[in-house]
Design a protein around this motif. Structure first.
Motif, PDB file in Angstrom:
ATOM      1  N   GLY A 184       0.824  -1.197   0.000  1.00  0.00           N
ATOM      2  CA  GLY A 184       0.000   0.000   0.000  1.00  0.00           C
ATOM      3  C   GLY A 184       0.856   1.244   0.000  1.00  0.00           C
ATOM      4  O   GLY A 184       2.081   1.187  -0.127  1.00  0.00           O
ATOM      5  N   LEU A 185       0.214   2.379   0.160  1.00  0.00           N
ATOM      6  CA  LEU A 185       0.923   3.645   0.151  1.00  0.00           C
ATOM      7  C   LEU A 185       1.298   4.057   1.570  1.00  0.00           C
ATOM      8  O   LEU A 185       0.425   4.149   2.436  1.00  0.00           O
ATOM      9  N   PRO A 186       2.589   4.321   1.810  1.00  0.00           N
ATOM     10  CA  PRO A 186       2.979   4.830   3.127  1.00  0.00           C
ATOM     11  C   PRO A 186       2.515   6.266   3.296  1.00  0.00           C
ATOM     12  O   PRO A 186       2.104   6.918   2.334  1.00  0.00           O
ATOM     13  N   GLU A 187       2.584   6.772   4.501  1.00  0.00           N
ATOM     14  CA  GLU A 187       2.283   8.178   4.727  1.00  0.00           C
ATOM     15  C   GLU A 187       3.336   9.042   4.027  1.00  0.00           C
ATOM     16  O   GLU A 187       4.501   8.641   3.937  1.00  0.00           O
ATOM     17  N   PRO A 188       2.946  10.223   3.538  1.00  0.00           N
ATOM     18  CA  PRO A 188       3.911  11.067   2.834  1.00  0.00           C
ATOM     19  C   PRO A 188       5.158  11.383   3.659  1.00  0.00           C
ATOM     20  O   PRO A 188       6.263  11.461   3.118  1.00  0.00           O
ATOM     21  N   GLU A 189       5.004  11.559   4.965  1.00  0.00           N
ATOM     22  CA  GLU A 189       6.155  11.876   5.811  1.00  0.00           C
ATOM     23  C   GLU A 189       7.181  10.753   5.809  1.00  0.00           C
ATOM     24  O   GLU A 189       8.381  10.992   5.969  1.00  0.00           O
ATOM     25  N   GLU A 190       6.718   9.524   5.636  1.00  0.00           N
ATOM     26  CA  GLU A 190       7.622   8.376   5.552  1.00  0.00           C
ATOM     27  C   GLU A 190       8.161   8.215   4.128  1.00  0.00           C
ATOM     28  O   GLU A 190       9.346   7.895   3.936  1.00  0.00           O
ATOM     29  N   ALA A 191       7.309   8.449   3.142  1.00  0.00           N
ATOM     30  CA  ALA A 191       7.677   8.189   1.756  1.00  0.00           C
ATOM     31  C   ALA A 191       8.567   9.270   1.167  1.00  0.00           C
ATOM     32  O   ALA A 191       9.490   8.975   0.391  1.00  0.00           O
ATOM     33  N   ALA A 192       8.305  10.529   1.505  1.00  0.00           N
ATOM     34  CA  ALA A 192       8.980  11.643   0.834  1.00  0.00           C
ATOM     35  C   ALA A 192      10.499  11.617   0.975  1.00  0.00           C
ATOM     36  O   ALA A 192      11.205  11.819  -0.024  1.00  0.00           O
ATOM     37  N   PRO A 193      11.069  11.388   2.171  1.00  0.00           N
ATOM     38  CA  PRO A 193      12.531  11.353   2.239  1.00  0.00           C
ATOM     39  C   PRO A 193      13.148  10.285   1.343  1.00  0.00           C
ATOM     40  O   PRO A 193      14.210  10.517   0.743  1.00  0.00           O
ATOM     41  N   ARG A 194      12.493   9.149   1.193  1.00  0.00           N
ATOM     42  CA  ARG A 194      13.022   8.114   0.296  1.00  0.00           C
ATOM     43  C   ARG A 194      12.915   8.552  -1.162  1.00  0.00           C
ATOM     44  O   ARG A 194      13.831   8.346  -1.957  1.00  0.00           O
ATOM     45  N   ALA A 195      11.776   9.153  -1.522  1.00  0.00           N
ATOM     46  CA  ALA A 195      11.596   9.606  -2.897  1.00  0.00           C
ATOM     47  C   ALA A 195      12.590  10.717  -3.239  1.00  0.00           C
ATOM     48  O   ALA A 195      13.173  10.739  -4.331  1.00  0.00           O
ATOM     49  N   ILE A 196      12.799  11.647  -2.319  1.00  0.00           N
ATOM     50  CA  ILE A 196      13.741  12.747  -2.556  1.00  0.00           C
ATOM     51  C   ILE A 196      15.160  12.208  -2.687  1.00  0.00           C
ATOM     52  O   ILE A 196      15.920  12.620  -3.574  1.00  0.00           O
ATOM     53  N   ALA A 197      15.540  11.284  -1.812  1.00  0.00           N
ATOM     54  CA  ALA A 197      16.884  10.707  -1.874  1.00  0.00           C
ATOM     55  C   ALA A 197      17.102   9.995  -3.201  1.00  0.00           C
ATOM     56  O   ALA A 197      18.181  10.097  -3.806  1.00  0.00           O
ATOM     57  N   ALA A 198      16.093   9.275  -3.678  1.00  0.00           N
ATOM     58  CA  ALA A 198      16.213   8.596  -4.970  1.00  0.00           C
ATOM     59  C   ALA A 198      16.402   9.612  -6.089  1.00  0.00           C
ATOM     60  O   ALA A 198      17.228   9.412  -6.990  1.00  0.00           O
ATOM     61  N   TYR A 199      15.643  10.691  -6.043  1.00  0.00           N
ATOM     62  CA  TYR A 199      15.758  11.733  -7.069  1.00  0.00           C
ATOM     63  C   TYR A 199      17.144  12.370  -7.053  1.00  0.00           C
ATOM     64  O   TYR A 199      17.781  12.536  -8.099  1.00  0.00           O
ATOM     65  N   LEU A 200      17.638  12.710  -5.877  1.00  0.00           N
ATOM     66  CA  LEU A 200      18.955  13.326  -5.775  1.00  0.00           C
ATOM     67  C   LEU A 200      20.049  12.371  -6.241  1.00  0.00           C
ATOM     68  O   LEU A 200      21.087  12.803  -6.751  1.00  0.00           O
ATOM     69  N   GLY A 201      19.817  11.069  -6.085  1.00  0.00           N
ATOM     70  CA  GLY A 201      20.806  10.089  -6.507  1.00  0.00           C
ATOM     71  C   GLY A 201      20.963   9.982  -8.005  1.00  0.00           C
ATOM     72  O   GLY A 201      21.959   9.443  -8.497  1.00  0.00           O
ATOM     73  N   ALA A 202      20.006  10.503  -8.758  1.00  0.00           N
ATOM     74  CA  ALA A 202      20.091  10.472 -10.227  1.00  0.00           C
ATOM     75  C   ALA A 202      20.217  11.858 -10.831  1.00  0.00           C
ATOM     76  O   ALA A 202      20.883  12.026 -11.850  1.00  0.00           O
ATOM     77  N   TYR A 203      19.562  12.860 -10.208  1.00  0.00           N
ATOM     78  CA  TYR A 203      19.450  14.183 -10.829  1.00  0.00           C
ATOM     79  C   TYR A 203      20.032  15.301  -9.965  1.00  0.00           C
ATOM     80  O   TYR A 203      19.873  16.478 -10.291  1.00  0.00           O
ATOM     81  N   GLY A 204      20.692  14.946  -8.876  1.00  0.00           N
ATOM     82  CA  GLY A 204      21.305  15.967  -8.034  1.00  0.00           C
ATOM     83  C   GLY A 204      22.540  16.546  -8.685  1.00  0.00           C
ATOM     84  O   GLY A 204      23.026  16.023  -9.693  1.00  0.00           O
ATOM     85  N   PRO A 205      23.080  17.600  -8.097  1.00  0.00           N
ATOM     86  CA  PRO A 205      22.475  18.416  -7.040  1.00  0.00           C
ATOM     87  C   PRO A 205      21.201  19.087  -7.558  1.00  0.00           C
ATOM     88  O   PRO A 205      21.122  19.470  -8.721  1.00  0.00           O
ATOM     89  N   ALA A 206      20.234  19.226  -6.666  1.00  0.00           N
ATOM     90  CA  ALA A 206      18.940  19.776  -7.068  1.00  0.00           C
ATOM     91  C   ALA A 206      18.310  20.514  -5.903  1.00  0.00           C
ATOM     92  O   ALA A 206      18.666  20.305  -4.735  1.00  0.00           O
TER      93      ALA A 206
END
Length: 370
Positions: free
Chosen positions: A195-217
């Motif tokens: 299922g979908l986690p709460e945004p507070e739990e999900a967002a740091p993982r999603a942001i870290a994944a994004y920075l790992g490919a498209y950082g610095p951002a």
């Protein structure tokens, strides 16, 4: 720490499996890129294949068949392939924008938040344990008199009124039946779906994944990539702050941006790249930072890449910057360099065209440069 844009572009090429290319499978490439846009099926596959040292055309279809990959409406409301066990994080953050609660959305699509909630319940019940074509799903939902007014919208190929459903974990694309699109519930399709986690739990993982490919951002860049800026600014800043010492701020020629702390030393030591790459339509190299990022694509050339009806043209990347576009014309790949851009060495272009042919399973075309 101070770095240059040349270093950023060279580092992104590395992180996105473009220099060097990878031996990883298609699902691993999709994961690293935080999903690949799949409005055009062949473009989604090509995005992954062009990053493999030895392209494996069966990888993407195999990943979908094995239910490792999930196809659904995600970033910016467009169809994407996502790694099944990572999709929930991105969808949760997207859903936090609650775009279907906005008056403009309600006026355009003629549905209130309460009606969307009723649609969620009806679709979830109709799909329980089943895979249905669009026609079968709409027929089942429209049988509810309260939802019958949505029938025309639901039958639309754009599917706009359905998009809030995958963002709430209710619906995704199922296995195709010939030319027919099918739908299923992620919980019925993806092994171990939590299922979908709460945004507070999900967002740091999603942001870290994004920075790992498209950082610095910046937070604004993440917001634009995910939801065209629709995320609320206060929680967005809080999610970045929640990463704590996992991220570090860097100065890129006067612009402050974030990178994962574990990548800072590598980024500081990377040398600028002079590589030449031909990438397909809708490639994540440009979609990740966005076509309006002047450090990837000069503003005066944006219209040559971002075209009418949302089409993103195949691109020529030189040293990490988009310097031209290309197209297949009969038996030739025609490369059109932007005005003022230096023509790449023909040997480099031929090598790229050969790799493109391996990825597409075709004979090697000739190269023309305009």
């Amino acid at each position: 720490m101070t770095i240059t844009w040349d270093q950023v572009r060279a580092w992104r090429l590395r992180r996105q499996f473009l220099e060097p290319r990878t031996d990883a499978d298609g699902a691993a490439v999709v994961s690293r890129l935080c999903g690949v846009q799949a409005q055009v099926k062949s473009s989604a596959a090509l995005t992954a294949l062009l990053r493999q040292a030895e392209p494996r055309p069966e990888d993407i279809e195999g990943g979908l068949a094995d239910r490792v990959l999930l196809k659904t409406w995600a970033m910016r409301g467009t169809l994407h392939l996502l790694k099944g066990d990572e999709a929930g994080d991105f969808l949760s953050v997207i859903a936090s924008a609650r775009t279907w609660h906005s008056p403009p959305w309600q006026r355009e699509f003629g549905a209130t938040p309460a009606e969307v909630e009723a649609l969620v319940d009806a679709v979830s019940a109709a799909l329980e344990g089943r895979v249905l074509t669009r026609d079968e799903l709409v027929t089942a939902v429209a049988a509810d008199r309260g939802l019958a007014k949505m029938e025309a919208q639901l039958r639309s190929g754009w599917g706009a009124i359905l998009k809030p459903l995958p963002w709430q974990g209710t619906l995704c694309h199922g296995p195709s039946q010939g030319a027919k699109v099918t739908f299923a519930r992620p919980g019925d399709l993806v092994p171990g779906w939590r299922g979908l986690p709460e945004p507070e739990e999900a967002a740091p993982r999603a942001i870290a994944a994004y920075l790992g490919a498209y950082g610095p951002a910046t937070p604004d860049a993440f917001n634009a990539w995910l939801m065209r800026g629709a995320l609320r600014k206060t929680p967005l800043r809080g999610w970045f702050a929640a990463l704590g010492d996992r991220v570090t701020e860097v100065d890129v020629e006067g612009q402050e941006a974030y990178v994962l702390a574990e990548h800072a030393d590598e980024l500081a030591g990377v040398e600028p790249s002079g590589s030449v790459r031909l990438l397909g339509a809708f490639d994540q190299y440009v979609l990740g930072p966005g076509t309006n990022d002047p450090q990837v694509l000069a503003p005066e050339h944006r219209a040559k890449v971002s075209r009418a009806a949302g089409w993103i043209a195949p691109i020529v990347v030189v040293g990490g910057r988009i310097k031209g576009v290309w197209e297949q014309v009969d038996d030739a790949v025609v490369v059109s360099m932007f005005p003022g851009a230096r023509k790449p060495a023909m040997g480099a272009l031929r090598a790229e065209v050969e790799h493109l042919a391996r990825a597409r399973g075709t004979r090697v075309p000739e190269v023309r440069v305009s």
